[in-house]
Design an enzyme around this catalytic site. Sequence first.
Site: not given
Length: 277
Positions: A102, A104, A250, A265
């Site tokens: 995907h 993000d 990723h 993150r």
Amino acid sequence: MSDQPIEIVRLTPHCGAEIRGVDLSRPLGGPAFEEVHKALVEHGVIFFRDQRLTPEQHKAFARRFGELHIHPAYPRLLDGHPEIMEIYADETSKRVAGEDWHSDVSCDPRPPLGSVLYMLEVPPVGGDTLFASMYAAYEALSAPMRRFLEGMTAVHDGEYVYRGRYEGASEEGKTYPRAEHPVVRTHPVSGRQALFVNRIFTRRIVQLADAESEAVLEMLFRHVETPEFQCRFRWQPRSVAFWDNRCVQHHAMWDYYPQRRRGLRVTIQGDAPFHRA
Ligand code: SIN
């Protein structure tokens, strides 16, 4: 750690580079910022080892690249820092973030430019993250397929992904983002074309009949997974990965259950994707 000289070590021909000689806890000077930015756009994902970041320093580094993005659904946020997601898995986890290919939050009308993941705790073995260049994926398509996809748009749907996903999270009155984006997007900095559909968020290609859309998307999702487009990052505690969601996808590898893995993150707001021939 001194800021100079900066060394850039490529991981694979298409994707990923390790950057040495940069201390992310300190404000990046103009030339260092330019070099890091250039490396990000060129390699799609860049890696830093042995960093020590407070939440404020982590956010300050990400802010050099744009406003910070607040996730529309993720419930596990660092106390006092709504812009910091805690990426966490242990023996009680039923799922982990980003377990399939995907980009993000691509369901946002202005999906994230990039994400900066600072890893704090890693399992004894496993828990790598895989990245794949969407420049390489686009360029490897045949010329007729590239022409076919140009000008097409696809629906990316957060409702489908997030509704009911997080146990215990209140969803009363909640709506999730949904957006239509070009299937092939032009990177606003490099000007290169990148494939922009992904298995988690992309539901259908607007201009095609349902069965056609399903077949074309499945073909593209498999194409994205081609090993030649990828690099694979082995984390250590205090490694940082910074990926450009506009040109890489990723996949977080959850092969370490029941071990623990924990990172933080910060996500950077992007612009509305566009396609320029
Ligand atoms: C994600 O941000 O999608 C998760 C990445 C990871 O845990 O490696």
